[in-house]
Design a protein around this motif. Structure first.
Motif, PDB file in Angstrom:
ATOM      1  N   ALA A  17      11.934  -1.194   5.498  1.00 16.58           N
ATOM      2  CA  ALA A  17      12.629  -0.050   6.036  1.00 16.58           C
ATOM      3  C   ALA A  17      11.913   1.116   5.707  1.00 16.58           C
ATOM      4  O   ALA A  17      11.638   1.287   4.500  1.00 16.58           O
ATOM      5  N   SER A  18      11.386   1.889   6.690  1.00 16.50           N
ATOM      6  CA  SER A  18      10.509   2.976   6.621  1.00 16.50           C
ATOM      7  C   SER A  18      10.564   4.254   7.571  1.00 16.50           C
ATOM      8  O   SER A  18      10.668   3.761   8.707  1.00 16.50           O
ATOM      9  N   ALA A  19      10.387   5.272   7.147  1.00 18.55           N
ATOM     10  CA  ALA A  19      10.638   6.496   8.083  1.00 18.55           C
ATOM     11  C   ALA A  19       9.572   7.479   7.435  1.00 18.55           C
ATOM     12  O   ALA A  19       9.308   7.397   6.132  1.00 18.55           O
ATOM     13  N   ALA A  20       8.991   8.399   8.149  1.00 19.11           N
ATOM     14  CA  ALA A  20       8.239   9.219   7.976  1.00 19.11           C
ATOM     15  C   ALA A  20       8.457  10.736   8.531  1.00 19.11           C
ATOM     16  O   ALA A  20       9.075  10.757   9.690  1.00 19.11           O
ATOM     17  N   LEU A  21       8.152  11.599   8.236  1.00 13.19           N
ATOM     18  CA  LEU A  21       8.140  12.924   8.540  1.00 13.19           C
ATOM     19  C   LEU A  21       7.033  14.061   8.264  1.00 13.19           C
ATOM     20  O   LEU A  21       6.249  13.755   7.144  1.00 13.19           O
ATOM     21  N   TYR A  22       6.568  14.697   9.240  1.00  8.01           N
ATOM     22  CA  TYR A  22       5.521  15.674   9.308  1.00  8.01           C
ATOM     23  C   TYR A  22       6.292  16.982   9.205  1.00  8.01           C
ATOM     24  O   TYR A  22       6.847  17.221  10.087  1.00  8.01           O
ATOM     25  N   ALA A  23       5.611  17.723   8.118  1.00  9.69           N
ATOM     26  CA  ALA A  23       6.395  19.277   8.525  1.00  9.69           C
ATOM     27  C   ALA A  23       5.077  20.249   8.227  1.00  9.69           C
ATOM     28  O   ALA A  23       4.062  20.075   7.334  1.00  9.69           O
ATOM     29  N   GLY A 214      12.280  26.770   7.437  1.00 12.11           N
ATOM     30  CA  GLY A 214      12.278  26.890   8.800  1.00 12.11           C
ATOM     31  C   GLY A 214      11.040  26.473   9.484  1.00 12.11           C
ATOM     32  O   GLY A 214      10.382  26.826  10.519  1.00 12.11           O
ATOM     33  N   ALA A 215      10.571  25.273   8.962  1.00  6.69           N
ATOM     34  CA  ALA A 215       9.363  24.556   9.108  1.00  6.69           C
ATOM     35  C   ALA A 215       9.518  23.672  10.516  1.00  6.69           C
ATOM     36  O   ALA A 215      10.546  23.194  10.484  1.00  6.69           O
ATOM     37  N   GLY A 216       8.265  23.489  11.156  1.00  2.13           N
ATOM     38  CA  GLY A 216       8.514  22.692  12.275  1.00  2.13           C
ATOM     39  C   GLY A 216       8.236  21.069  11.743  1.00  2.13           C
ATOM     40  O   GLY A 216       7.465  21.098  10.742  1.00  2.13           O
ATOM     41  N   THR A 217       8.983  20.327  12.208  1.00  2.60           N
ATOM     42  CA  THR A 217       9.041  18.942  11.876  1.00  2.60           C
ATOM     43  C   THR A 217       8.746  17.880  13.034  1.00  2.60           C
ATOM     44  O   THR A 217       9.134  18.081  13.881  1.00  2.60           O
ATOM     45  N   GLU A 218       8.173  16.799  12.440  1.00  6.70           N
ATOM     46  CA  GLU A 218       8.294  15.485  13.540  1.00  6.70           C
ATOM     47  C   GLU A 218       8.509  14.533  12.781  1.00  6.70           C
ATOM     48  O   GLU A 218       8.290  14.262  11.538  1.00  6.70           O
ATOM     49  N   THR A 219       9.388  13.289  13.360  1.00  6.68           N
ATOM     50  CA  THR A 219       9.909  12.355  12.409  1.00  6.68           C
ATOM     51  C   THR A 219       9.755  11.143  13.340  1.00  6.68           C
ATOM     52  O   THR A 219       9.577  11.082  14.336  1.00  6.68           O
ATOM     53  N   ALA A 220       9.528  10.028  12.591  1.00 11.56           N
ATOM     54  CA  ALA A 220       9.871   8.563  13.067  1.00 11.56           C
ATOM     55  C   ALA A 220      10.410   7.783  12.210  1.00 11.56           C
ATOM     56  O   ALA A 220      10.153   7.691  11.024  1.00 11.56           O
ATOM     57  N   VAL A 221      10.970   6.782  12.753  1.00 11.03           N
ATOM     58  CA  VAL A 221      11.674   5.493  11.750  1.00 11.03           C
ATOM     59  C   VAL A 221      10.645   4.439  12.327  1.00 11.03           C
ATOM     60  O   VAL A 221      10.480   4.240  13.655  1.00 11.03           O
ATOM     61  N   LEU A 222      10.038   3.702  11.289  1.00 15.83           N
ATOM     62  CA  LEU A 222       9.073   2.811  11.710  1.00 15.83           C
ATOM     63  C   LEU A 222       9.542   1.262  11.558  1.00 15.83           C
ATOM     64  O   LEU A 222      10.288   1.110  10.622  1.00 15.83           O
ATOM     65  N   THR A 223       9.012   0.582  12.490  1.00 14.44           N
ATOM     66  CA  THR A 223       9.546  -0.958  12.447  1.00 14.44           C
ATOM     67  C   THR A 223       8.376  -1.924  12.978  1.00 14.44           C
ATOM     68  O   THR A 223       7.384  -1.368  13.026  1.00 14.44           O
ATOM     69  N   ALA A 224       8.563  -3.164  12.816  1.00 10.68           N
ATOM     70  CA  ALA A 224       7.324  -3.980  12.955  1.00 10.68           C
ATOM     71  C   ALA A 224       6.871  -3.838  14.512  1.00 10.68           C
ATOM     72  O   ALA A 224       5.705  -4.112  14.820  1.00 10.68           O
ATOM     73  N   SER A 225       8.050  -3.836  15.252  1.00 11.56           N
ATOM     74  CA  SER A 225       7.524  -3.349  16.829  1.00 11.56           C
ATOM     75  C   SER A 225       7.260  -1.885  17.222  1.00 11.56           C
ATOM     76  O   SER A 225       6.570  -1.834  18.179  1.00 11.56           O
ATOM     77  N   ALA A 226       7.435  -1.025  16.321  1.00  8.88           N
ATOM     78  CA  ALA A 226       7.059   0.233  16.524  1.00  8.88           C
ATOM     79  C   ALA A 226       6.429   0.921  14.943  1.00  8.88           C
ATOM     80  O   ALA A 226       7.121   1.821  14.583  1.00  8.88           O
TER      81      ALA A 226
END
Length: 233
Positions: A17-23, A214-226
């Motif tokens: 199970a993995s998730a990532a964030l960019y700030a 107050g940072a801008g963020t982008e996130t994603a939950v990662l899976t085998a299909s995505a």
């Protein structure tokens, strides 16, 4: 910029199970100590009833390391190492406001959380994959190492390894410091239920970063299909 786990990782470890964030817009001038203390207190409450080695989250990473041929009591995943230090010393080291916060969240959830300086990674791709043996890794002390063929690591487009033994230890090259303004945060779990807990952990990271910087963020939950997290410019 793109972060992903290689297809072979998903195939070999379908329970990942993995998730990532960019700030963007983080710095070292804020005080995260009060919030970090709250998360650390949660971990201490848990440690009062059991050791880190009894946590299902830690046990799952120990099994993963054993499967990879890594002795799990010699090379511990990052969250286990932090929990072990917390149990023995009662506190965690203070490094950088964001790192301190993520370390506190890591012990609260018993899940490894990596924080990398985006501007110290050679893009367009950072991939978690088995090493080929020719990658270079810079230790915090400045020494250069070469992960063994097959060792899972974070490899960028220049062939630089940003971790040893997957979640054991990050690289000094991309460590967050005074100069850091953009970060990639990655949380990874192997235990049953990780697919629910990891997004919860990522949401907590995002909320804390937004509240403090107050940072801008982008996130994603990662899976085998995505498996791909495409972010930034």
């Amino acid at each position: 910029m793109r972060f992903r786990h290689a297809d072979t990782i998903w195939a070999t470890f379908p329970g990942l199970a993995s998730a990532a964030l960019y700030a963007t817009g983080v710095d070292a001038r804020v005080d995260t100590a009060p919030r970090a203390a709250e998360y650390t207190a949660r971990a201490l409450d848990r440690l009062a009833g059991s050791t880190e080695g009894e946590c299902p989250e830690v046990l799952a990473w120990r099994r993963t390391f054993s499967r990879l041929g890594v002795k799990p009591t010699q090379y511990r995943c990052a969250s286990e190492s932090l929990l072990r230090r917390l149990r023995k010393e009662g506190t965690l080291p203070r490094i950088h406001p964001l790192v301190d916060l993520c370390n506190a969240l890591s012990v609260a959830y018993a899940i490894p959380v990596a924080v990398l300086d985006v501007d110290r990674v050679a893009w367009p791709l950072l991939e978690v994959r088995p090493a080929g043996g020719d990658e270079t890794y810079t230790a915090f002390g400045g020494g250069v190492e070469h992960p063994a063929p097959g060792e899972v690591t974070f490899v960028d487009s220049a062939g630089r390894a940003h971790a040893r033994r997957w979640t054991h230890r990050q690289s000094g090259h991309s460590a967050v410091g005074e100069h850091t303004r953009r970060v990639l945060v990655v949380a990874e779990a192997m235990h049953e239920g990780g697919g629910t807990i990891v997004p919860e952990l990522l949401k907590a990271v995002e909320e804390e970063i937004t509240a403090h910087w107050g940072a801008g963020t982008e996130t994603a939950v990662l899976t085998a299909s995505a498996p791909d997290f495409v972010f930034g410019d």
